[in-house]
Design a protein around this motif. Structure first.
Motif, short mmCIF file in Angstrom:
data_model
loop_
_atom_site.label_atom_id
_atom_site.label_comp_id
_atom_site.label_asym_id
_atom_site.label_seq_id
_atom_site.Cartn_x
_atom_site.Cartn_y
_atom_site.Cartn_z
N ARG A 1 1.72 6.73 -6.80
CA ARG A 1 0.62 7.66 -7.15
C ARG A 1 1.08 9.10 -6.98
O ARG A 1 0.83 9.96 -7.83
CB ARG A 1 -0.62 7.38 -6.29
CG ARG A 1 -1.69 8.46 -6.35
CD ARG A 1 -3.04 7.98 -5.83
NE ARG A 1 -2.92 7.20 -4.61
CZ ARG A 1 -2.70 7.73 -3.40
NH1 ARG A 1 -2.61 9.04 -3.25
NH2 ARG A 1 -2.59 6.95 -2.35
N THR B 1 -3.62 2.22 4.28
CA THR B 1 -3.88 0.86 3.82
C THR B 1 -4.27 -0.04 5.00
O THR B 1 -5.18 -0.86 4.89
CB THR B 1 -2.64 0.29 3.10
OG1 THR B 1 -2.29 1.18 2.03
CG2 THR B 1 -2.91 -1.09 2.53
N GLY C 1 0.73 6.25 3.59
CA GLY C 1 0.17 5.19 2.74
C GLY C 1 0.04 3.87 3.49
O GLY C 1 -0.93 3.13 3.34
N SER D 1 -4.57 6.65 0.19
CA SER D 1 -4.49 5.18 0.12
C SER D 1 -5.56 4.52 0.98
O SER D 1 -5.85 3.34 0.80
CB SER D 1 -3.10 4.69 0.50
OG SER D 1 -2.75 5.20 1.75
N GLY E 1 -3.72 1.03 -2.60
CA GLY E 1 -2.86 2.16 -2.29
C GLY E 1 -2.61 3.04 -3.50
O GLY E 1 -2.52 4.26 -3.40
N LEU E 2 -2.50 2.41 -4.67
CA LEU E 2 -2.23 3.16 -5.91
C LEU E 2 -3.43 4.02 -6.31
O LEU E 2 -3.27 5.19 -6.66
CB LEU E 2 -1.89 2.17 -7.04
CG LEU E 2 -1.58 2.79 -8.41
CD1 LEU E 2 -0.31 3.63 -8.36
CD2 LEU E 2 -1.44 1.70 -9.47
N THR E 3 -4.63 3.44 -6.27
CA THR E 3 -5.82 4.19 -6.70
C THR E 3 -6.38 4.99 -5.54
O THR E 3 -6.10 4.71 -4.37
CB THR E 3 -6.92 3.25 -7.23
OG1 THR E 3 -7.38 2.42 -6.16
CG2 THR E 3 -6.41 2.39 -8.37
N THR E 4 -7.17 6.00 -5.87
CA THR E 4 -7.77 6.83 -4.83
C THR E 4 -9.15 7.29 -5.25
O THR E 4 -9.39 7.59 -6.42
CB THR E 4 -6.88 8.03 -4.48
OG1 THR E 4 -7.53 8.81 -3.49
CG2 THR E 4 -6.61 8.90 -5.70
N THR F 1 -10.18 4.09 -2.17
CA THR F 1 -9.76 3.28 -3.31
C THR F 1 -10.80 3.29 -4.42
O THR F 1 -12.01 3.25 -4.15
CB THR F 1 -9.49 1.83 -2.87
OG1 THR F 1 -9.31 1.02 -4.04
CG2 THR F 1 -10.64 1.25 -2.08
N GLY G 1 0.83 -1.21 0.00
CA GLY G 1 0.00 0.00 0.00
C GLY G 1 0.86 1.25 0.00
O GLY G 1 0.56 2.22 -0.71
N GLY H 1 2.29 1.72 -3.46
CA GLY H 1 1.27 2.26 -4.36
C GLY H 1 1.06 3.75 -4.13
O GLY H 1 0.93 4.52 -5.09
N ALA H 2 1.06 4.17 -2.86
CA ALA H 2 0.84 5.58 -2.53
C ALA H 2 1.98 6.46 -3.06
O ALA H 2 1.75 7.52 -3.63
CB ALA H 2 0.69 5.75 -1.02
#
Lengths: 126, 143
Positions: free
Chosen positions: A24, B19, B15, B79, A80-83, B82, A17, A20-21
């Protein structure tokens, strides 16, 4: 999503996560927002993340993906990548600035491309 | 302009926390494949309201450090919420023959998200005695 999660799996989900953050954040810095245009960086990560999640769910369906790994990649990395929050707040900021066309487009393009990418990847990988 | 290390570290730590919080919601509200994914809806609506609040309030103060904004916004809340889980639930609900439930879920998510973003921005800027922000923050990261 049930059963006991082992500490290493939880740690891997959190680490994925965080990765991913950061990805992003870097992409959103790489594609700066221009007034009246769509926030491109957030659009890109949301479409890519949705596509990757679709592919992973397809793989999991034919048991080609371990349950723990699915949690790490789908819940951790893709989540984590998408929001959702940045997308919604930026859309409202566009609308309150009088840029209604860009606001409507930001919702429509994200949903069409995100759902399209997820569905296409799911069908290709299942 | 390259991002300095403390900012990236703040995004990574935020993040991780975001998560973890989302994972806790997933575990607290388990649901079957053919059921309404209430946990993702809750996470997305709560997170969107919080980000709107911050973007209307704390973000508009010139003294707020960049690393704090990056850690709380793109890191923690970005994060926590989603879009991929929404899309994944739409696929799974459709596969289970519950496409209409999926459509309802999408509609509630998007309409609720926009409403709560607007409400958060309004309340945040009112409490901070500042005008509502009407330009998307620099670099699309709602800073």
């Amino acid at each position: 999503m049930s059963g006991a999660l082992s500490p290493p799996v939880i740690a891997a989900v959190l680490g994925a996560g965080a990765a991913g953050a950061v990805l992003r954040y870097l992409l959103s810095r790489a594609f700066p927002v221009r007034p009246g245009h769509l926030p491109g960086g957030i659009l890109i990560v949301n479409v890519i993340g949705s596509g990757v999640a679709g592919a992973l769910i397809g793989l999991a369906e034919r048991a080609a993906l371990d349950g723990d790994l699915r949690l790490v990649l789908v819940t951790g990395f893709c989540g984590g990548l998408t929001t959702f929050s940045t997308w919604s707040v930026e859309t409202v900021e566009l609308a309150t600035g009088g840029r209604w066309r860009a606001a409507v487009l930001n919702v429509a393009v994200t949903l069409v491309l995100g759902l399209g990418a997820a569905a296409a990847a799911y069908l290709a990988f299942r | 302009m390259p991002s300095p290390a403390p900012t990236l570290l703040a995004v990574a730590v935020g993040g991780m926390a975001g998560t973890g919080l989302r994972l806790a919601f997933d575990l607290a509200f388990p649901h079957g494949d053919a059921e309404f994914p209430i946990e993702t809806l809750l996470v997305n609506l709560v997170g969107t309201f919080a980000l709107g609040w911050l973007a209307g309030g704390l973000w508009t103060r010139p003294t707020t450090p960049t690393w704090l904004k990056a850690g709380l916004g793109p890191g923690l809340i970005g994060s926590f919420t989603t879009l991929s889980a929404v899309m994944a639930s739409l696929l799974v609900l459709t596969r289970e023959g519950e496409a209409w439930l999926g459509a309802l879920y999408l509609l509630v998510s998007v309409a609720g998200g926009l409403l709560l973003a607007a409400l958060g921005l309004k309340l945040g800027s009112r409490l901070a005695h500042r005008p509502m922000p009407h330009e998307v923050g620099d670099a699309g990261s709602t800073l």
